[in-house]
Design a protein around this motif. Structure first.
Motif, PDB file in Angstrom:
ATOM      1  N   MET A 166      -5.584 -14.822  -7.052  1.00  0.00           N
ATOM      2  CA  MET A 166      -4.916 -14.587  -8.342  1.00  0.00           C
ATOM      3  C   MET A 166      -5.556 -15.467  -9.411  1.00  0.00           C
ATOM      4  O   MET A 166      -5.827 -16.638  -9.193  1.00  0.00           O
ATOM      5  CB  MET A 166      -3.422 -14.917  -8.232  1.00  0.00           C
ATOM      6  N   THR A 167      -5.806 -14.903 -10.587  1.00  0.00           N
ATOM      7  CA  THR A 167      -6.391 -15.652 -11.685  1.00  0.00           C
ATOM      8  C   THR A 167      -5.302 -16.234 -12.560  1.00  0.00           C
ATOM      9  O   THR A 167      -4.365 -15.564 -12.933  1.00  0.00           O
ATOM     10  CB  THR A 167      -7.287 -14.741 -12.536  1.00  0.00           C
ATOM     11  N   ALA A 196     -16.307 -16.139 -11.136  1.00  0.00           N
ATOM     12  CA  ALA A 196     -16.149 -15.807 -12.553  1.00  0.00           C
ATOM     13  C   ALA A 196     -17.543 -15.707 -13.155  1.00  0.00           C
ATOM     14  O   ALA A 196     -18.483 -16.360 -12.695  1.00  0.00           O
ATOM     15  CB  ALA A 196     -15.325 -16.862 -13.288  1.00  0.00           C
ATOM     16  N   LEU A 197     -17.666 -14.883 -14.202  1.00  0.00           N
ATOM     17  CA  LEU A 197     -18.979 -14.633 -14.776  1.00  0.00           C
ATOM     18  C   LEU A 197     -18.873 -14.497 -16.286  1.00  0.00           C
ATOM     19  O   LEU A 197     -18.060 -13.724 -16.798  1.00  0.00           O
ATOM     20  CB  LEU A 197     -19.564 -13.342 -14.188  1.00  0.00           C
ATOM     21  N   VAL A 198     -19.690 -15.281 -16.988  1.00  0.00           N
ATOM     22  CA  VAL A 198     -19.886 -15.119 -18.425  1.00  0.00           C
ATOM     23  C   VAL A 198     -21.166 -14.306 -18.577  1.00  0.00           C
ATOM     24  O   VAL A 198     -22.253 -14.791 -18.267  1.00  0.00           O
ATOM     25  CB  VAL A 198     -19.995 -16.477 -19.136  1.00  0.00           C
ATOM     26  N   LEU A 199     -21.035 -13.067 -19.041  1.00  0.00           N
ATOM     27  CA  LEU A 199     -22.127 -12.101 -18.974  1.00  0.00           C
ATOM     28  C   LEU A 199     -22.506 -11.596 -20.359  1.00  0.00           C
ATOM     29  O   LEU A 199     -21.650 -11.161 -21.123  1.00  0.00           O
ATOM     30  CB  LEU A 199     -21.700 -10.917 -18.092  1.00  0.00           C
ATOM     31  N   GLU A 200     -23.796 -11.626 -20.649  1.00  0.00           N
ATOM     32  CA  GLU A 200     -24.273 -11.133 -21.938  1.00  0.00           C
ATOM     33  C   GLU A 200     -24.070  -9.630 -22.084  1.00  0.00           C
ATOM     34  O   GLU A 200     -24.456  -8.845 -21.222  1.00  0.00           O
ATOM     35  CB  GLU A 200     -25.760 -11.451 -22.103  1.00  0.00           C
ATOM     36  N   HIS A 234     -12.725 -13.361 -13.284  1.00  0.00           N
ATOM     37  CA  HIS A 234     -12.903 -13.262 -14.734  1.00  0.00           C
ATOM     38  C   HIS A 234     -14.296 -12.716 -15.018  1.00  0.00           C
ATOM     39  O   HIS A 234     -15.277 -13.150 -14.424  1.00  0.00           O
ATOM     40  CB  HIS A 234     -12.811 -14.630 -15.410  1.00  0.00           C
ATOM     41  N   ILE A 235     -14.379 -11.783 -15.981  1.00  0.00           N
ATOM     42  CA  ILE A 235     -15.651 -11.307 -16.505  1.00  0.00           C
ATOM     43  C   ILE A 235     -15.564 -11.425 -18.017  1.00  0.00           C
ATOM     44  O   ILE A 235     -14.788 -10.704 -18.666  1.00  0.00           O
ATOM     45  CB  ILE A 235     -15.927  -9.846 -16.105  1.00  0.00           C
ATOM     46  N   ALA A 236     -16.323 -12.353 -18.581  1.00  0.00           N
ATOM     47  CA  ALA A 236     -16.277 -12.604 -20.020  1.00  0.00           C
ATOM     48  C   ALA A 236     -17.516 -12.021 -20.680  1.00  0.00           C
ATOM     49  O   ALA A 236     -18.636 -12.505 -20.459  1.00  0.00           O
ATOM     50  CB  ALA A 236     -16.181 -14.098 -20.302  1.00  0.00           C
ATOM     51  N   ASP A 289     -11.998  -0.171 -11.618  1.00  0.00           N
ATOM     52  CA  ASP A 289     -10.959   0.578 -10.909  1.00  0.00           C
ATOM     53  C   ASP A 289      -9.575   0.355 -11.508  1.00  0.00           C
ATOM     54  O   ASP A 289      -8.581   0.184 -10.792  1.00  0.00           O
ATOM     55  CB  ASP A 289     -10.937   0.197  -9.417  1.00  0.00           C
ATOM     56  N   GLY A 290      -9.528   0.314 -12.815  1.00  0.00           N
ATOM     57  CA  GLY A 290      -8.249   0.185 -13.493  1.00  0.00           C
ATOM     58  C   GLY A 290      -7.744  -1.227 -13.679  1.00  0.00           C
ATOM     59  O   GLY A 290      -6.750  -1.444 -14.387  1.00  0.00           O
ATOM     60  N   ASP A 291      -8.388  -2.216 -13.068  1.00  0.00           N
ATOM     61  CA  ASP A 291      -7.941  -3.604 -13.188  1.00  0.00           C
ATOM     62  C   ASP A 291      -8.661  -4.274 -14.349  1.00  0.00           C
ATOM     63  O   ASP A 291      -9.589  -5.056 -14.173  1.00  0.00           O
ATOM     64  CB  ASP A 291      -8.195  -4.354 -11.890  1.00  0.00           C
ATOM     65  N   GLU A 292      -8.223  -3.977 -15.565  1.00  0.00           N
ATOM     66  CA  GLU A 292      -8.885  -4.495 -16.753  1.00  0.00           C
ATOM     67  C   GLU A 292      -8.455  -5.915 -17.099  1.00  0.00           C
ATOM     68  O   GLU A 292      -8.994  -6.520 -18.035  1.00  0.00           O
ATOM     69  CB  GLU A 292      -8.613  -3.563 -17.940  1.00  0.00           C
ATOM     70  N   SER A 293      -7.498  -6.458 -16.352  1.00  0.00           N
ATOM     71  CA  SER A 293      -7.021  -7.816 -16.649  1.00  0.00           C
ATOM     72  C   SER A 293      -8.107  -8.858 -16.417  1.00  0.00           C
ATOM     73  O   SER A 293      -8.033  -9.966 -16.946  1.00  0.00           O
ATOM     74  CB  SER A 293      -5.802  -8.145 -15.786  1.00  0.00           C
ATOM     75  N   ARG A 294      -9.120  -8.521 -15.641  1.00  0.00           N
ATOM     76  CA  ARG A 294     -10.208  -9.464 -15.363  1.00  0.00           C
ATOM     77  C   ARG A 294     -11.230  -9.531 -16.494  1.00  0.00           C
ATOM     78  O   ARG A 294     -12.087 -10.414 -16.508  1.00  0.00           O
ATOM     79  CB  ARG A 294     -10.928  -9.064 -14.080  1.00  0.00           C
ATOM     80  N   LEU A 295     -11.143  -8.597 -17.433  1.00  0.00           N
ATOM     81  CA  LEU A 295     -12.182  -8.426 -18.442  1.00  0.00           C
ATOM     82  C   LEU A 295     -11.728  -8.988 -19.780  1.00  0.00           C
ATOM     83  O   LEU A 295     -10.602  -8.765 -20.215  1.00  0.00           O
ATOM     84  CB  LEU A 295     -12.501  -6.939 -18.568  1.00  0.00           C
TER      85      LEU A 295
END
Length: 268
Positions: A1-2, A171-175, A222-224, A247-253
Protein backbone atom coordinates in the motif's frame (compact mmCIF):
# COMPACT_ATOMS: atom_id res chain seq x y z
CA UNK A 1 0.00 0.00 0.00
CA UNK A 2 1.28 3.47 -0.88
CA UNK A 3 1.13 6.13 1.80
CA UNK A 4 1.52 9.83 0.96
CA UNK A 5 3.51 11.86 3.45
CA UNK A 6 0.87 14.19 4.82
CA UNK A 7 3.27 16.31 6.85
CA UNK A 8 5.33 19.12 5.36
CA UNK A 9 8.49 17.19 6.23
CA UNK A 10 9.63 13.67 5.29
CA UNK A 11 8.64 10.84 7.59
CA UNK A 12 11.18 8.90 9.62
CA UNK A 13 11.70 5.40 8.31
CA UNK A 14 10.15 5.01 4.86
CA UNK A 15 11.95 6.10 1.73
CA UNK A 16 10.22 9.33 0.68
CA UNK A 17 10.59 11.61 -2.32
CA UNK A 18 9.29 15.03 -3.30
CA UNK A 19 9.93 17.57 -6.01
CA UNK A 20 10.77 21.24 -5.76
CA UNK A 21 9.59 21.53 -9.36
CA UNK A 22 10.20 19.93 -12.74
CA UNK A 23 10.30 21.33 -16.26
CA UNK A 24 12.35 23.51 -18.56
CA UNK A 25 12.56 26.32 -15.97
CA UNK A 26 14.13 24.23 -13.23
CA UNK A 27 14.38 20.74 -11.77
CA UNK A 28 15.15 19.42 -8.28
CA UNK A 29 14.11 16.26 -6.43
CA UNK A 30 14.35 15.55 -2.70
CA UNK A 31 14.90 12.03 -1.40
CA UNK A 32 14.87 11.17 2.30
CA UNK A 33 14.55 8.32 4.75
CA UNK A 34 13.99 10.76 7.61
CA UNK A 35 17.69 10.85 8.54
CA UNK A 36 19.50 11.21 5.22
CA UNK A 37 18.39 14.01 2.90
CA UNK A 38 19.52 14.10 -0.73
CA UNK A 39 18.80 16.82 -3.25
CA UNK A 40 19.12 15.62 -6.84
CA UNK A 41 19.90 18.62 -9.06
CA UNK A 42 18.99 22.23 -8.31
CA UNK A 43 17.88 24.19 -11.34
CA UNK A 44 16.47 27.11 -9.35
CA UNK A 45 18.09 30.27 -8.04
CA UNK A 46 19.35 30.14 -4.47
CA UNK A 47 16.44 32.18 -3.11
CA UNK A 48 13.88 30.13 -5.00
CA UNK A 49 15.48 26.85 -3.92
CA UNK A 50 15.40 27.98 -0.30
CA UNK A 51 11.73 28.87 -0.63
CA UNK A 52 10.80 25.57 -2.25
CA UNK A 53 12.79 23.53 0.27
CA UNK A 54 11.01 25.34 3.10
CA UNK A 55 7.68 24.45 1.52
CA UNK A 56 8.68 20.80 1.89
CA UNK A 57 9.89 21.22 5.46
CA UNK A 58 13.62 20.92 4.76
CA UNK A 59 16.32 23.51 5.56
CA UNK A 60 19.36 23.55 3.26
CA UNK A 61 21.61 22.77 6.25
CA UNK A 62 19.81 19.44 6.59
CA UNK A 63 21.01 18.31 3.16
CA UNK A 64 23.62 15.56 3.33
CA UNK A 65 24.47 15.65 -0.37
CA UNK A 66 23.59 17.29 -3.63
CA UNK A 67 23.69 14.85 -6.56
CA UNK A 68 24.04 16.27 -10.07
CA UNK A 69 22.78 14.45 -13.16
CA UNK A 70 24.32 16.73 -15.80
CA UNK A 71 25.37 20.30 -16.50
CA UNK A 72 22.34 21.83 -18.24
CA UNK A 73 21.14 25.05 -16.64
CA UNK A 74 17.70 23.79 -15.66
CA UNK A 75 19.48 21.24 -13.45
CA UNK A 76 22.50 23.15 -12.05
CA UNK A 77 21.50 26.81 -11.78
CA UNK A 78 21.41 26.70 -7.99
CA UNK A 79 23.90 23.91 -7.30
CA UNK A 80 26.98 26.07 -6.76
CA UNK A 81 25.26 28.86 -4.79
CA UNK A 82 23.43 26.38 -2.53
CA UNK A 83 26.55 24.28 -1.93
CA UNK A 84 28.71 27.30 -1.17
CA UNK A 85 26.28 29.02 1.18
CA UNK A 86 25.42 25.93 3.22
CA UNK A 87 28.50 23.73 2.79
CA UNK A 88 26.61 20.92 1.03
CA UNK A 89 28.83 18.19 -0.49
CA UNK A 90 28.28 17.77 -4.23
CA UNK A 91 28.49 14.46 -6.11
CA UNK A 92 28.94 14.63 -9.89
CA UNK A 93 30.74 12.98 -12.79
CA UNK A 94 34.10 14.31 -14.00
CA UNK A 95 32.45 15.13 -17.32
CA UNK A 96 29.82 17.28 -15.64
CA UNK A 97 32.53 19.08 -13.68
CA UNK A 98 34.59 19.61 -16.85
CA UNK A 99 31.76 21.69 -18.31
CA UNK A 100 33.02 24.53 -16.10
CA UNK A 101 29.49 25.67 -15.27
CA UNK A 102 29.40 25.00 -11.53
CA UNK A 103 32.05 27.29 -10.08
CA UNK A 104 33.92 26.45 -6.91
CA UNK A 105 32.41 23.79 -4.67
CA UNK A 106 33.14 23.40 -0.94
CA UNK A 107 33.30 19.61 -1.11
CA UNK A 108 33.33 17.58 -4.33
CA UNK A 109 32.95 13.83 -4.83
CA UNK A 110 33.33 12.00 -8.13
CA UNK A 111 30.56 9.80 -9.48
CA UNK A 112 31.71 6.87 -11.59
CA UNK A 113 28.80 5.71 -13.76
CA UNK A 114 27.61 2.22 -12.86
CA UNK A 115 29.64 2.31 -9.63
CA UNK A 116 27.47 2.20 -6.49
CA UNK A 117 28.11 4.62 -3.64
CA UNK A 118 26.38 5.51 -0.39
CA UNK A 119 25.44 8.68 1.44
CA UNK A 120 24.76 7.70 5.05
CA UNK A 121 21.75 5.38 4.98
CA UNK A 122 20.97 5.65 1.26
CA UNK A 123 22.63 3.65 -1.51
CA UNK A 124 22.86 5.21 -4.97
CA UNK A 125 23.42 3.55 -8.33
CA UNK A 126 24.36 6.10 -11.03
CA UNK A 127 23.24 5.00 -14.48
CA UNK A 128 24.57 6.33 -17.79
CA UNK A 129 21.82 7.64 -20.07
CA UNK A 130 21.75 8.92 -23.67
CA UNK A 131 21.48 12.71 -23.43
CA UNK A 132 23.34 15.61 -25.04
CA UNK A 133 25.56 16.38 -22.07
CA UNK A 134 29.20 15.56 -21.27
CA UNK A 135 28.73 12.61 -18.89
CA UNK A 136 25.07 12.44 -17.82
CA UNK A 137 23.72 9.99 -15.29
CA UNK A 138 20.39 9.26 -13.63
CA UNK A 139 19.95 7.53 -10.28
CA UNK A 140 18.44 4.50 -8.65
CA UNK A 141 18.30 5.04 -4.88
CA UNK A 142 17.75 2.38 -2.23
CA UNK A 143 16.68 2.96 1.33
CA UNK A 144 15.97 0.77 4.34
CA UNK A 145 14.05 -2.42 3.76
CA UNK A 146 15.27 -2.54 0.17
CA UNK A 147 12.79 0.04 -1.11
CA UNK A 148 14.03 1.52 -4.40
CA UNK A 149 13.31 4.78 -6.19
CA UNK A 150 14.22 5.36 -9.82
CA UNK A 151 14.92 8.90 -11.05
CA UNK A 152 14.85 8.75 -14.83
CA UNK A 153 14.59 11.97 -16.84
CA UNK A 154 16.66 13.65 -19.54
CA UNK A 155 17.24 10.74 -21.87
CA UNK A 156 16.71 10.71 -25.60
CA UNK A 157 15.69 7.09 -25.95
CA UNK A 158 15.30 4.04 -23.69
CA UNK A 159 18.33 1.83 -24.21
CA UNK A 160 18.49 -1.79 -23.09
CA UNK A 161 21.00 -0.68 -20.47
CA UNK A 162 18.46 1.76 -19.02
CA UNK A 163 15.72 -0.88 -19.01
CA UNK A 164 17.91 -3.32 -17.09
CA UNK A 165 19.09 -0.66 -14.64
CA UNK A 166 15.61 0.60 -13.68
CA UNK A 167 13.54 -2.59 -13.74
CA UNK A 168 11.89 -3.56 -10.44
CA UNK A 169 11.73 -0.15 -8.75
CA UNK A 170 9.10 0.57 -6.11
CA UNK A 171 8.62 4.15 -7.34
CA UNK A 172 9.67 5.94 -10.51
CA UNK A 173 10.11 9.57 -11.50
CA UNK A 174 9.79 9.28 -15.27
CA UNK A 175 10.35 11.86 -18.00
CA UNK A 176 7.32 12.67 -20.14
CA UNK A 177 8.83 15.66 -21.88
CA UNK A 178 6.78 16.20 -25.00
CA UNK A 179 3.87 15.18 -27.16
CA UNK A 180 5.19 14.33 -30.62
CA UNK A 181 2.50 16.27 -32.44
CA UNK A 182 2.79 19.34 -30.22
CA UNK A 183 6.56 19.40 -30.72
CA UNK A 184 6.19 19.10 -34.50
CA UNK A 185 3.59 21.87 -34.69
CA UNK A 186 4.99 24.04 -31.90
CA UNK A 187 7.05 27.25 -31.82
CA UNK A 188 10.55 25.75 -31.58
CA UNK A 189 12.91 26.29 -34.54
CA UNK A 190 13.65 23.15 -36.59
CA UNK A 191 17.10 22.61 -35.08
CA UNK A 192 15.71 22.63 -31.52
CA UNK A 193 12.87 20.33 -32.52
CA UNK A 194 15.39 17.85 -33.87
CA UNK A 195 17.42 18.07 -30.67
CA UNK A 196 14.47 17.58 -28.31
CA UNK A 197 12.95 14.76 -30.34
CA UNK A 198 16.25 13.06 -31.21
CA UNK A 199 18.02 10.09 -29.65
CA UNK A 200 20.06 12.39 -27.38
CA UNK A 201 17.23 14.71 -26.37
CA UNK A 202 14.14 14.00 -24.28
CA UNK A 203 11.49 11.29 -24.00
CA UNK A 204 8.13 11.75 -25.69
CA UNK A 205 4.99 10.61 -23.88
CA UNK A 206 4.73 7.57 -26.13
CA UNK A 207 8.35 6.63 -25.47
CA UNK A 208 7.79 6.95 -21.72
CA UNK A 209 4.80 4.61 -21.98
CA UNK A 210 6.76 2.06 -23.99
CA UNK A 211 9.63 2.21 -21.50
CA UNK A 212 7.28 1.84 -18.54
CA UNK A 213 5.74 -1.26 -20.10
CA UNK A 214 9.20 -2.81 -20.43
CA UNK A 215 10.17 -1.93 -16.86
CA UNK A 216 7.06 -3.59 -15.46
CA UNK A 217 4.48 -2.17 -13.11
CA UNK A 218 4.02 -4.94 -10.55
CA UNK A 219 6.10 -3.31 -7.81
CA UNK A 220 5.52 0.32 -8.74
CA UNK A 221 3.65 2.21 -6.03
CA UNK A 222 4.21 5.67 -7.51
CA UNK A 223 4.77 6.83 -11.10
CA UNK A 224 5.54 10.54 -11.29
CA UNK A 225 5.42 12.06 -14.78
CA UNK A 226 8.18 14.67 -14.83
CA UNK A 227 10.08 17.21 -16.92
CA UNK A 228 7.01 18.15 -18.97
CA UNK A 229 7.73 20.77 -21.62
CA UNK A 230 5.96 24.08 -21.12
CA UNK A 231 5.43 24.49 -24.88
CA UNK A 232 5.25 20.92 -26.17
CA UNK A 233 3.17 18.98 -23.67
CA UNK A 234 0.21 19.09 -21.33
CA UNK A 235 -0.35 17.04 -18.15
CA UNK A 236 -3.48 15.43 -19.55
CA UNK A 237 -1.57 14.18 -22.60
CA UNK A 238 1.18 12.63 -20.45
CA UNK A 239 -1.40 10.91 -18.26
CA UNK A 240 -3.37 9.77 -21.28
CA UNK A 241 -0.28 7.98 -22.60
CA UNK A 242 0.36 6.06 -19.36
CA UNK A 243 -3.13 5.32 -18.04
CA UNK A 244 -3.77 2.35 -20.38
CA UNK A 245 -0.89 0.49 -18.69
CA UNK A 246 -2.41 0.71 -15.20
CA UNK A 247 -5.49 -1.52 -15.51
CA UNK A 248 -7.68 1.13 -13.98
CA UNK A 249 -5.46 1.81 -10.96
CA UNK A 250 -4.72 5.47 -11.67
CA UNK A 251 -3.99 6.25 -8.01
CA UNK A 252 -0.34 5.37 -8.64
CA UNK A 253 0.02 8.04 -11.32
CA UNK A 254 0.81 11.71 -10.70
CA UNK A 255 2.36 14.72 -12.45
CA UNK A 256 5.31 16.70 -11.12
CA UNK A 257 4.54 20.35 -11.85
CA UNK A 258 6.95 23.17 -12.66
CA UNK A 259 5.51 25.61 -10.15
CA UNK A 260 4.12 23.39 -7.39
CA UNK A 261 6.48 20.41 -7.66
CA UNK A 262 5.23 17.30 -5.89
CA UNK A 263 4.41 16.81 -2.21
CA UNK A 264 6.18 14.14 -0.18
CA UNK A 265 5.36 10.59 -1.23
CA UNK A 266 6.38 7.57 0.85
CA UNK A 267 7.25 4.12 -0.44
CA UNK A 268 5.61 1.83 2.09
Amino acid sequence: MTVACKSAAPLDGPLCFASLGSGSKGNATLVSDGETHLLVDCGFTLREAERRLARLGVHPRQLDALLVTHEHGDHIRGVGPLARRYGVPVWLTPGTWASGRLGELPERHWITPQARFAVKGLTIDPVTVPHDAREPVQFRIQGGGGRQLGLLTDLGHPTEHVVQAFAGCDALVLECNHDVRMLAEGPYPPRLKRRVGGDWGHLANTQAAALLARLGLDRLQHIACSHLSEHNNRPELALEALVPLLDGDESRLMVTCQDDGLAWQAIA
